[in-house]
Design a protein around this motif. Structure first.
Motif, PDB file in Angstrom:
ATOM      1  N   THR A  12       0.852  -1.193   0.000  1.00 14.32           N
ATOM      2  CA  THR A  12       0.000   0.000   0.000  1.00 14.32           C
ATOM      3  C   THR A  12       0.884   1.238   0.000  1.00 14.32           C
ATOM      4  OG1 THR A  12      -1.697  -1.169   1.284  1.00 14.32           O
ATOM      5  CG2 THR A  12      -1.844   1.242   1.184  1.00 14.32           C
ATOM      6  N   PRO A  13       0.943   1.976  -1.122  1.00 15.38           N
ATOM      7  CA  PRO A  13       1.793   3.174  -1.188  1.00 15.38           C
ATOM      8  C   PRO A  13       1.075   4.406  -0.652  1.00 15.38           C
ATOM      9  CG  PRO A  13       0.843   2.725  -3.334  1.00 15.38           C
ATOM     10  CD  PRO A  13       0.342   1.644  -2.420  1.00 15.38           C
ATOM     11  N   LEU A  14       1.755   5.152   0.198  1.00  9.36           N
ATOM     12  CA  LEU A  14       1.208   6.382   0.774  1.00  9.36           C
ATOM     13  C   LEU A  14       2.153   7.526   0.425  1.00  9.36           C
ATOM     14  CD1 LEU A  14       0.389   4.964   4.327  1.00  9.36           C
ATOM     15  CD2 LEU A  14      -1.167   5.135   2.372  1.00  9.36           C
ATOM     16  N   PRO A  15       1.762   8.422  -0.480  1.00 12.91           N
ATOM     17  CA  PRO A  15       2.673   9.493  -0.911  1.00 12.91           C
ATOM     18  C   PRO A  15       2.974  10.504   0.190  1.00 12.91           C
ATOM     19  CG  PRO A  15       0.484   9.829  -1.814  1.00 12.91           C
ATOM     20  CD  PRO A  15       0.457   8.487  -1.154  1.00 12.91           C
ATOM     21  N   SER A  16       4.252  10.819   0.322  1.00 11.33           N
ATOM     22  CA  SER A  16       4.681  11.866   1.240  1.00 11.33           C
ATOM     23  C   SER A  16       4.984  13.138   0.451  1.00 11.33           C
ATOM     24  CB  SER A  16       5.927  11.414   1.998  1.00 11.33           C
ATOM     25  OG  SER A  16       6.502  12.473   2.729  1.00 11.33           O
TER      26      SER A  16
ATOM     27  N   ASP B 265       6.018  14.173  -4.134  1.00  8.54           N
ATOM     28  CA  ASP B 265       5.987  13.647  -5.502  1.00  8.54           C
ATOM     29  C   ASP B 265       6.970  12.504  -5.704  1.00  8.54           C
ATOM     30  OD1 ASP B 265       4.062  15.450  -6.200  1.00  8.54           O
ATOM     31  OD2 ASP B 265       5.464  16.902  -7.062  1.00  8.54           O
ATOM     32  N   ILE B 266       8.011  12.470  -4.885  1.00  4.60           N
ATOM     33  CA  ILE B 266       9.064  11.464  -5.093  1.00  4.60           C
ATOM     34  C   ILE B 266       9.266  10.523  -3.910  1.00  4.60           C
ATOM     35  CG2 ILE B 266      10.339  12.879  -6.751  1.00  4.60           C
ATOM     36  CD1 ILE B 266      12.198  13.688  -4.432  1.00  4.60           C
ATOM     37  N   VAL B 267       8.744  10.862  -2.749  1.00  3.98           N
ATOM     38  CA  VAL B 267       8.942  10.048  -1.545  1.00  3.98           C
ATOM     39  C   VAL B 267       7.630   9.400  -1.114  1.00  3.98           C
ATOM     40  CG1 VAL B 267       9.674  10.015   0.864  1.00  3.98           C
ATOM     41  CG2 VAL B 267      10.872  11.467  -0.787  1.00  3.98           C
ATOM     42  N   TYR B 268       7.690   8.108  -0.831  1.00  4.28           N
ATOM     43  CA  TYR B 268       6.505   7.348  -0.432  1.00  4.28           C
ATOM     44  C   TYR B 268       6.778   6.551   0.839  1.00  4.28           C
ATOM     45  CZ  TYR B 268       3.689   7.909  -4.705  1.00  4.28           C
ATOM     46  OH  TYR B 268       2.908   8.404  -5.730  1.00  4.28           O
TER      47      TYR B 268
END
Length: 231
Positions: free
Chosen positions: A155-159, A161-164
């Motif tokens: 499950t990806p959670l964006p922090s 545009d480039i860090v998840y």
């Protein structure tokens, strides 16, 4: 000689040979699995967990393992610059098998047979790759497809545009798409996006193949085999 000619080359030991010696004193399938769990761990946290598990079963086994210097044969400690996670000497053994028949001959004939074999091999490999309509090398693509399957469980959670932050079971990992790093360290070490990274890449509707290290791409492969050995 190697240290003199290639001062920046990383020195690794063959984990398979170390295991063969270590396993003489600590036998059994359980000990075998624990050895390789430590050797194949991509990060120090997983390595420590594996070593702690080994120590609980047999403290002497853990001490003997450390005596072989894990920095030289465990994935958790090898450099990430070479984009290679190999901890056994299979590449050398493969080449040795490739020239096994030539080695039985007089040195002049041996060298000539090796030269001719390599001369043809360069042409063969280049010709085969030129015919393929691919972006990355076939074996790398196979590994990538397996990681894509595992990415479905992340499950990806964006922090940004480039860090998840990527959740995988009970683990929480950080993926940086710009520096091409994941805290699991598998992407850093192999140059092939791990499942956590692919989950983040897919969240941005991008292709995982675009994030594979350049050393595994068809264009690079053709440059490697672009030279020739003269008759």
């Amino acid at each position: 000689m190697v240290a003199k000619e290639f001062p920046r080359a990383e020195h690794r030991h063959c984990a398979r040979h170390i295991f063969a010696n270590w396993h003489k004193s600590f036998r059994g399938d359980e000990m075998k699995m624990m050895f390789w769990a430590c050797a194949k761990a991509y990060n120090e946290a997983d390595f420590k967990d594996g070593l702690d598990a080994m120590r609980e079963v047999d403290p002497r086994a853990a001490d003997a393992f450390l005596a072989y210097n894990p920095n030289l044969f465990c994935r958790a400690f090898i450099k990430t610059t070479s984009k290679n996670d190999v901890i056994v000497n299979n590449m050398a053994e493969t080449f040795n098998a490739y020239i096994i028949s030539a080695r039985t001959k007089h040195i002049i004939y041996m060298l000539e047979e090796i030269r001719v074999a390599l001369m043809q091999r360069l042409v063969k490999k280049k010709t085969e790759m030129e015919k393929k309509c691919i972006f990355v090398c076939p074996r790398v693509q196979e590994k990538l497809e397996k990681e894509k399957e595992l990415a479905a469980m992340c499950t990806p959670l964006p922090s940004s545009d480039i860090v998840y932050q990527v959740m995988y079971g009970t683990d929480n990992l950080t993926v940086n798409l710009q520096t091409r790093e994941c805290t699991c360290k598998k992407w850093n070490l192999t140059g092939i996006p791990c499942a956590h990274a692919i989950a983040a890449i897919f969240d941005k509707y991008e292709k995982a193949e675009d994030y594979v290290d350049d050393c595994y791409k068809k264009e690079t492969y053709l440059r490697i085999y672009g030279s020739s050995i003269t008759p």
